[in-house]
Design a protein around this motif. Structure first.
Motif, mmCIF file in Angstrom:
data_model
loop_
_atom_site.group_PDB
_atom_site.id
_atom_site.type_symbol
_atom_site.label_atom_id
_atom_site.label_comp_id
_atom_site.label_asym_id
_atom_site.label_seq_id
_atom_site.Cartn_x
_atom_site.Cartn_y
_atom_site.Cartn_z
ATOM 1 N N ARG A 13 0.864 -1.182 0.000
ATOM 2 C CA ARG A 13 0.000 0.000 0.000
ATOM 3 C C ARG A 13 0.899 1.230 0.000
ATOM 4 O O ARG A 13 1.747 1.389 0.889
ATOM 5 N N VAL A 14 0.725 2.074 -0.985
ATOM 6 C CA VAL A 14 1.584 3.245 -1.119
ATOM 7 C C VAL A 14 1.444 4.136 0.118
ATOM 8 O O VAL A 14 0.334 4.499 0.521
ATOM 9 N N GLY A 15 2.571 4.465 0.725
ATOM 10 C CA GLY A 15 2.594 5.346 1.889
ATOM 11 C C GLY A 15 2.398 4.658 3.217
ATOM 12 O O GLY A 15 2.590 5.285 4.270
ATOM 13 N N ASP A 16 2.035 3.373 3.216
ATOM 14 C CA ASP A 16 1.788 2.653 4.466
ATOM 15 C C ASP A 16 3.100 2.030 4.946
ATOM 16 O O ASP A 16 3.315 0.812 4.845
ATOM 17 N N LEU A 17 3.980 2.854 5.472
ATOM 18 C CA LEU A 17 5.315 2.399 5.847
ATOM 19 C C LEU A 17 5.273 1.316 6.913
ATOM 20 O O LEU A 17 5.948 0.281 6.803
ATOM 21 N N ASP A 18 4.470 1.527 7.954
ATOM 22 C CA ASP A 18 4.402 0.548 9.045
ATOM 23 C C ASP A 18 3.755 -0.754 8.571
ATOM 24 O O ASP A 18 4.223 -1.850 8.907
ATOM 25 N N GLY A 19 2.669 -0.630 7.806
ATOM 26 C CA GLY A 19 1.977 -1.826 7.332
ATOM 27 C C GLY A 19 2.823 -2.650 6.373
ATOM 28 O O GLY A 19 2.855 -3.884 6.445
ATOM 29 N N ASN A 20 3.520 -1.982 5.459
ATOM 30 C CA ASN A 20 4.372 -2.703 4.513
ATOM 31 C C ASN A 20 5.544 -3.378 5.224
ATOM 32 O O ASN A 20 5.920 -4.506 4.890
ATOM 33 N N ALA A 21 6.117 -2.691 6.210
ATOM 34 C CA ALA A 21 7.224 -3.281 6.976
ATOM 35 C C ALA A 21 6.752 -4.494 7.770
ATOM 36 O O ALA A 21 7.432 -5.537 7.799
ATOM 37 N N THR A 47 7.845 1.543 0.718
ATOM 38 C CA THR A 47 7.044 2.745 0.467
ATOM 39 C C THR A 47 5.784 2.464 -0.327
ATOM 40 O O THR A 47 4.825 3.224 -0.272
ATOM 41 N N GLY A 48 5.779 1.361 -1.070
ATOM 42 C CA GLY A 48 4.753 1.157 -2.075
ATOM 43 C C GLY A 48 5.193 1.788 -3.382
ATOM 44 O O GLY A 48 6.010 2.713 -3.413
ATOM 45 N N TYR A 49 4.637 1.266 -4.496
ATOM 46 C CA TYR A 49 5.080 1.734 -5.814
ATOM 47 C C TYR A 49 3.882 1.938 -6.737
ATOM 48 O O TYR A 49 2.997 1.083 -6.760
ATOM 49 N N PRO A 50 3.859 3.049 -7.509
ATOM 50 C CA PRO A 50 4.825 4.147 -7.504
ATOM 51 C C PRO A 50 4.466 5.205 -6.452
ATOM 52 O O PRO A 50 3.301 5.582 -6.323
#
Length: 547
Positions: A13-21, A47-50
């Motif tokens: 998910r773009v911008g979801d730093l905690d969730g992606n980590a 970070t998610g892309y793009p």
């Protein structure tokens, strides 16, 4: 010597730093359970892309750098090393980077050298190019780490080979496009042949605005054989075993999953694009106008397959020109799909507008009907929260056969990049096949009559689309030449066998409709030149190829 590398084909998910980590750490734990030494994640997975212009936001960069450090810290616990995509800021520049983390620290970092600046990509706008990357020496192995576009051109892989790389691990953020699997595989085989090195290609899955990422990750050994092929669209992980012999490294794992054939791949792209857009933007469901025509029927089927019938609301809004067949077909379609269905006639609104304007005729009267339908659907959307799905196809959008602030209005359009002939193909296919990821019914999703009857907007008596447009089979051939291939009118006429005067008129309509398309909702990319991210023409434009 042997190593075990987990290839993690993940959503994001773009911008979801905690969730992606957190998701990466969950998959790392799964890889640990299978004895992996290293986990490779896709490009910019943190970070998610793009990320687009988020990269220009200092606070986003600061928090991304902090999240990357925390993610590296989390590898202090026993388990495999991780290679993950993130943004690295240094010297006043931002870089698309891959980080190797192990034992609670950053072991190495590599920066993307080739930044794409075409079609859907504009990385040069937000990132600085890194230097030609050196191999990473890890546990006695020299890993080459070209990042996505780095393999589309020759220099990076050649440099890595010359610098002693022993195998290539390639993280990607490569969106779906018709025929992309064959293009990727041919490209990777070229790099493998040129370098003599095996290559693991890892791509992400999931929808992000107008892009759908299909995964389709794979491994190619030194001889050019694909030995691992992951499914398209599914979040998954394959743990691969590698052995070092006299000739170099070889992937000994054999795991070959099938890829979707056409048109199932197109349909899945539409499902993923719409489903993730609706879910990630917090809508409880979708609403759309079900006219009894093929475009709205297919759009409703895609919505039901992506979201489930209980989250799709179809509304028939008949006028004086709506045929009894359309009423019957719309009702039957909604019943076959199992979704909510209502009928709201627009005749009172038409009469009120007629009284307000002192009478309207011709195109004005037709467009009033379309815009009243939009007002009706948006009122229901506002009252209940459902996102309005618009249902126009690429053929209509190309030539302006759509009403601005009418049937063009909505939050998302799953058919935006599908020509009318593709709509017919998809409808016939879905009536006989249920996609493996679909939440909709097993059987047909629309009456056969919807597919077979001549298309009509039903805004005036006995109206047919072909009153205003060439037959769609002919129109789409012209549009593919003018839009996808960007050829001149004369060349399009030669390719299609259509007379030059007809092609010239289609080009005129295509260019005049640019202002409408600029105001159209987003929709999933299917072909090489979708309107919006790929094809960006000036609205005010006096150039014509046909004179």
């Amino acid at each position: 010597m042997t190593i075990r590398i987990a290839l993690a084909q993940l959503d994001q998910r773009v911008g979801d730093l905690d969730g992606n980590a957190a998701a990466m750490l969950e998959w790392r734990a799964k890889a640990k359970a299978q004895g992996a030494d290293l986990v490779l994640f896709p490009e910019l997975q943190l970070t998610g892309y793009p990320p687009e212009d988020l990269v220009l936001k200092p606070d986003f960069i600061r928090r991304t750098m902090e999240a990357a450090e925390r993610l590296a810290d989390a590898t202090a616990h026993e388990g495999p090393a991780i290679l993950f995509g993130t943004i690295h800021a240094e010297g006043g520049a931002n870089y698309n980077a891959m980080v190797l983390a192990e034992d609670g620290k950053v072991v190495a970092r590599r920066l993307k050298h080739e930044l794409p600046n075409y079609g859907t990509f504009d990385e040069l706008r937000v990132f600085a190019p890194g230097p030609l990357p050196e191999p990473i020496e890890w546990r006695g192995v020299k890993l080459g780490l070209p990042i996505c576009e780095d393999i589309w051109l020759e220099p990076v892989c050649h440099h890595l080979k010359a610098a002693g790389a022993e195998l290539l691990l390639v993280p990607n953020g490569s969106p779906y496009e018709l025929g992309k699997d064959e293009i990727r595989q041919a490209l990777v085989r070229d790099r493998v042949t040129e370098t003599g090195l095996p290559l693991a290609y890892v791509n992400r899955v999931g929808g992000q605005d107008e892009l759908a990422f299909d995964g389709s990750s794979f491994v190619v050994n030194r001889g050019g054989e694909i030995v691992v092929q992951m499914r398209d669209w599914d979040e998954a992980m394959v743990v691969t075993d590698w052995e070092q012999g006299e000739g170099g490294w070889t992937c000994t794992t054999r795991s070959l999953e099938p890829l979707d054939p056409y048109p199932e791949d197109v349909y899945h792209a539409m499902m993923v694009g719409l489903g993730d857009y609706v879910n990630r933007n917090g809508f409880p469901g979708v609403i759309l106008g079900l006219s009894g025509g093929i475009d709205s029927a297919l759009s409703a089927a895609i919505a039901v397959d992506a979201l489930g019938a209980d989250r799709v609301w179809c509304v028939m809004m008949p006028s004086d020109y709506t045929s009894s067949e359309s009423l019957e077909d719309a009702k039957a379609c909604a019943e076959m799909l199992g979704c909510k269905y209502d009928i709201i006639p627009i005749k009172p609104g038409v009469e009120a507008m007629d009284e307000m304007l002192g009478g309207a005729s011709g195109l004005a009267a037709e467009n009033i009907q379309s815009r009243l339908r939009m007002v009706t659907l948006m009122a229901l959307s506002n009252a209940h929260g459902h996102m309005l799905v618009t249902t126009g196809n690429k053929s209509e959008m190309s030539v302006g056969y759509a009403t601005l602030y009418g049937d063009m209005s909505g939050g998302y359009n799953p058919l935006k990049d599908a020509y009318k002939t593709t709509v017919f193909e998809l409808s016939r296919w879905r009536n006989s096949v249920k996609p493996r990821r679909a939440m909709g019914p097993d059987g047909p999703v629309m009456p056969v009559r919807i597919i077979e009857k001549p298309p009509s907007a039903e805004l005036r008596p006995d109206q047919k689309d072909e009153d205003s447009l060439p037959p769609y089979a002919k129109l789409d051939r012209m549009l593919e030449a003018l839009v996808e291939d960007e050829v001149s009118v004369a060349e399009a006429a030669r390719i299609t066998g259509v007379d030059e005067a007809t092609v010239r008129e289609i080009e005129r309509k295509l260019l005049l409709a640019e202002y409408k398309r600029r105001q159209a909702p987003p929709g999933v990319k299917i072909g090489r030149r979708n309107f919006g991210r790929d094809r960006r023409y000036p609205i005010t434009n006096f150039f014509r190829t046909g004179r």
